[in-house]
Design a protein around this motif. Sequence first.
Motif, PDB file in Angstrom:
ATOM      1  N   THR A   1      -1.308  39.497 -13.704  1.00 40.39           N
ATOM      2  CA  THR A   1      -0.886  40.877 -13.475  1.00 40.39           C
ATOM      3  C   THR A   1      -2.045  41.650 -12.858  1.00 40.39           C
ATOM      4  N   PHE A   2      -1.714  42.796 -12.269  1.00 35.70           N
ATOM      5  CA  PHE A   2      -2.710  43.614 -11.573  1.00 35.70           C
ATOM      6  C   PHE A   2      -2.642  45.055 -12.045  1.00 35.70           C
ATOM      7  N   SER A   3      -3.803  45.685 -12.158  1.00 31.38           N
ATOM      8  CA  SER A   3      -3.845  47.104 -12.516  1.00 31.38           C
ATOM      9  C   SER A   3      -3.402  47.948 -11.322  1.00 31.38           C
ATOM     10  N   ARG A   4      -3.193  49.225 -11.567  1.00 26.14           N
ATOM     11  CA  ARG A   4      -2.763  50.143 -10.506  1.00 26.14           C
ATOM     12  C   ARG A   4      -3.849  50.386  -9.460  1.00 26.14           C
ATOM     13  N   PHE A   5      -5.078  49.966  -9.728  1.00 27.74           N
ATOM     14  CA  PHE A   5      -6.196  50.178  -8.808  1.00 27.74           C
ATOM     15  C   PHE A   5      -6.300  49.117  -7.716  1.00 27.74           C
ATOM     16  N   ILE A   6      -5.675  47.967  -7.913  1.00 33.76           N
ATOM     17  CA  ILE A   6      -5.907  46.819  -7.040  1.00 33.76           C
ATOM     18  C   ILE A   6      -5.500  47.075  -5.592  1.00 33.76           C
ATOM     19  N   ASP A   7      -4.346  47.669  -5.360  1.00 34.97           N
ATOM     20  CA  ASP A   7      -3.931  47.933  -3.974  1.00 34.97           C
ATOM     21  C   ASP A   7      -4.962  48.781  -3.252  1.00 34.97           C
ATOM     22  N   GLY A   8      -5.446  49.827  -3.900  1.00 34.06           N
ATOM     23  CA  GLY A   8      -6.466  50.683  -3.294  1.00 34.06           C
ATOM     24  C   GLY A   8      -7.775  49.954  -3.086  1.00 34.06           C
ATOM     25  N   ASP A   9      -8.180  49.147  -4.069  1.00 35.26           N
ATOM     26  CA  ASP A   9      -9.423  48.376  -3.940  1.00 35.26           C
ATOM     27  C   ASP A   9      -9.350  47.446  -2.730  1.00 35.26           C
ATOM     28  N   LEU A  10      -8.239  46.716  -2.605  1.00 33.65           N
ATOM     29  CA  LEU A  10      -8.109  45.758  -1.495  1.00 33.65           C
ATOM     30  C   LEU A  10      -7.996  46.467  -0.154  1.00 33.65           C
ATOM     31  N   ASP A  11      -7.314  47.604  -0.111  1.00 35.56           N
ATOM     32  CA  ASP A  11      -7.244  48.382   1.136  1.00 35.56           C
ATOM     33  C   ASP A  11      -8.619  48.861   1.561  1.00 35.56           C
ATOM     34  N   GLU A  12      -9.414  49.312   0.600  1.00 38.45           N
ATOM     35  CA  GLU A  12     -10.768  49.791   0.894  1.00 38.45           C
ATOM     36  C   GLU A  12     -11.651  48.660   1.422  1.00 38.45           C
ATOM     37  N   ILE A  13     -11.576  47.508   0.786  1.00 35.09           N
ATOM     38  CA  ILE A  13     -12.360  46.344   1.218  1.00 35.09           C
ATOM     39  C   ILE A  13     -11.937  45.914   2.622  1.00 35.09           C
ATOM     40  N   ALA A  14     -10.637  45.804   2.839  1.00 36.84           N
ATOM     41  CA  ALA A  14     -10.134  45.389   4.152  1.00 36.84           C
ATOM     42  C   ALA A  14     -10.538  46.387   5.228  1.00 36.84           C
ATOM     43  N   GLY A  15     -10.436  47.663   4.934  1.00 39.53           N
ATOM     44  CA  GLY A  15     -10.818  48.680   5.908  1.00 39.53           C
ATOM     45  C   GLY A  15     -12.287  48.608   6.277  1.00 39.53           C
ATOM     46  N   TYR A  16     -13.132  48.373   5.286  1.00 41.38           N
ATOM     47  CA  TYR A  16     -14.568  48.272   5.536  1.00 41.38           C
ATOM     48  C   TYR A  16     -14.883  47.066   6.414  1.00 41.38           C
ATOM     49  N   ILE A  17     -14.333  45.918   6.064  1.00 38.13           N
ATOM     50  CA  ILE A  17     -14.607  44.698   6.831  1.00 38.13           C
ATOM     51  C   ILE A  17     -13.996  44.787   8.232  1.00 38.13           C
ATOM     52  N   ALA A  18     -12.819  45.395   8.341  1.00 34.46           N
ATOM     53  CA  ALA A  18     -12.119  45.495   9.628  1.00 34.46           C
ATOM     54  C   ALA A  18     -12.881  46.323  10.648  1.00 34.46           C
ATOM     55  N   GLN A  19     -13.771  47.184  10.218  1.00 34.11           N
ATOM     56  CA  GLN A  19     -14.582  47.961  11.161  1.00 34.11           C
ATOM     57  C   GLN A  19     -15.354  47.047  12.103  1.00 34.11           C
TER      58      GLN A  19
ATOM     59  N   GLU B   1      -7.150  37.438   1.754  1.00 32.38           N
ATOM     60  CA  GLU B   1      -6.473  36.196   1.338  1.00 32.38           C
ATOM     61  C   GLU B   1      -7.365  35.390   0.389  1.00 32.38           C
ATOM     62  N   ASP B   2      -8.681  35.351   0.682  1.00 32.77           N
ATOM     63  CA  ASP B   2      -9.627  34.652  -0.191  1.00 32.77           C
ATOM     64  C   ASP B   2      -9.649  35.280  -1.583  1.00 32.77           C
ATOM     65  N   ILE B   3      -9.641  36.602  -1.637  1.00 30.41           N
ATOM     66  CA  ILE B   3      -9.641  37.302  -2.929  1.00 30.41           C
ATOM     67  C   ILE B   3      -8.368  36.982  -3.698  1.00 30.41           C
ATOM     68  N   ARG B   4      -7.231  37.029  -3.016  1.00 36.39           N
ATOM     69  CA  ARG B   4      -5.958  36.730  -3.691  1.00 36.39           C
ATOM     70  C   ARG B   4      -5.933  35.283  -4.206  1.00 36.39           C
ATOM     71  N   ALA B   5      -6.477  34.357  -3.427  1.00 36.43           N
ATOM     72  CA  ALA B   5      -6.542  32.960  -3.858  1.00 36.43           C
ATOM     73  C   ALA B   5      -7.448  32.820  -5.090  1.00 36.43           C
ATOM     74  N   LYS B   6      -8.556  33.530  -5.099  1.00 39.00           N
ATOM     75  CA  LYS B   6      -9.463  33.486  -6.246  1.00 39.00           C
ATOM     76  C   LYS B   6      -8.764  34.024  -7.496  1.00 39.00           C
ATOM     77  N   CYS B   7      -7.990  35.090  -7.337  1.00 37.37           N
ATOM     78  CA  CYS B   7      -7.243  35.645  -8.469  1.00 37.37           C
ATOM     79  C   CYS B   7      -6.275  34.618  -9.030  1.00 37.37           C
TER      80      CYS B   7
ATOM     81  N   VAL C   1     -14.234  45.089  -6.643  1.00 36.63           N
ATOM     82  CA  VAL C   1     -15.197  46.058  -6.125  1.00 36.63           C
ATOM     83  C   VAL C   1     -16.431  45.360  -5.568  1.00 36.63           C
ATOM     84  N   TYR C   2     -17.174  46.105  -4.775  1.00 36.94           N
ATOM     85  CA  TYR C   2     -18.451  45.616  -4.267  1.00 36.94           C
ATOM     86  C   TYR C   2     -19.369  45.323  -5.453  1.00 36.94           C
ATOM     87  N   GLY C   3     -19.941  44.143  -5.479  1.00 33.61           N
ATOM     88  CA  GLY C   3     -20.769  43.712  -6.601  1.00 33.61           C
ATOM     89  C   GLY C   3     -22.055  44.478  -6.783  1.00 33.61           C
ATOM     90  N   GLY C   4     -22.489  45.213  -5.759  1.00 28.05           N
ATOM     91  CA  GLY C   4     -23.711  45.995  -5.855  1.00 28.05           C
ATOM     92  C   GLY C   4     -23.512  47.348  -6.527  1.00 28.05           C
TER      93      GLY C   4
END
Length: 96
Positions: free
Chosen positions: A4-22, A33-39, A84-87
């Motif tokens: 199961t996923f918390s209500r934060f996950i969609d926003g977390d993944l959108d933020e990560i994707a947006g950052y990398i997509a730059q 996809e890697d994150i989802r596979a790890k989950c 989230v970002y590990g740092g």
Amino acid sequence: MHLTFSRFIDGDLDEIAGYIAQDNPERAVTFIEDIRAKCRGISHNPLLYQLRADIGPGIRLASVGNYAILFRVLQDAVRIERVVYGGRNLPGIFDS
């Protein structure tokens, strides 16, 4: 175990994707996809991951690259709480 996923996950993944997509839109898609596979992998053997009570009660941590997947093992499920970002200040992430 059921995943199961918390209500934060969609926003977390959108933020990560947006950052990398730059810099690399294609990698943004494959990294999510890697994150989802790890989950999915976490749900098969969640107790293999380190318990991190310093971050929050019952929290365990898995990583994908520089990102942390924070999750809890419940009675009949694994609940992914945040990705989230590990740092970041991980012990403070559940304070807000």
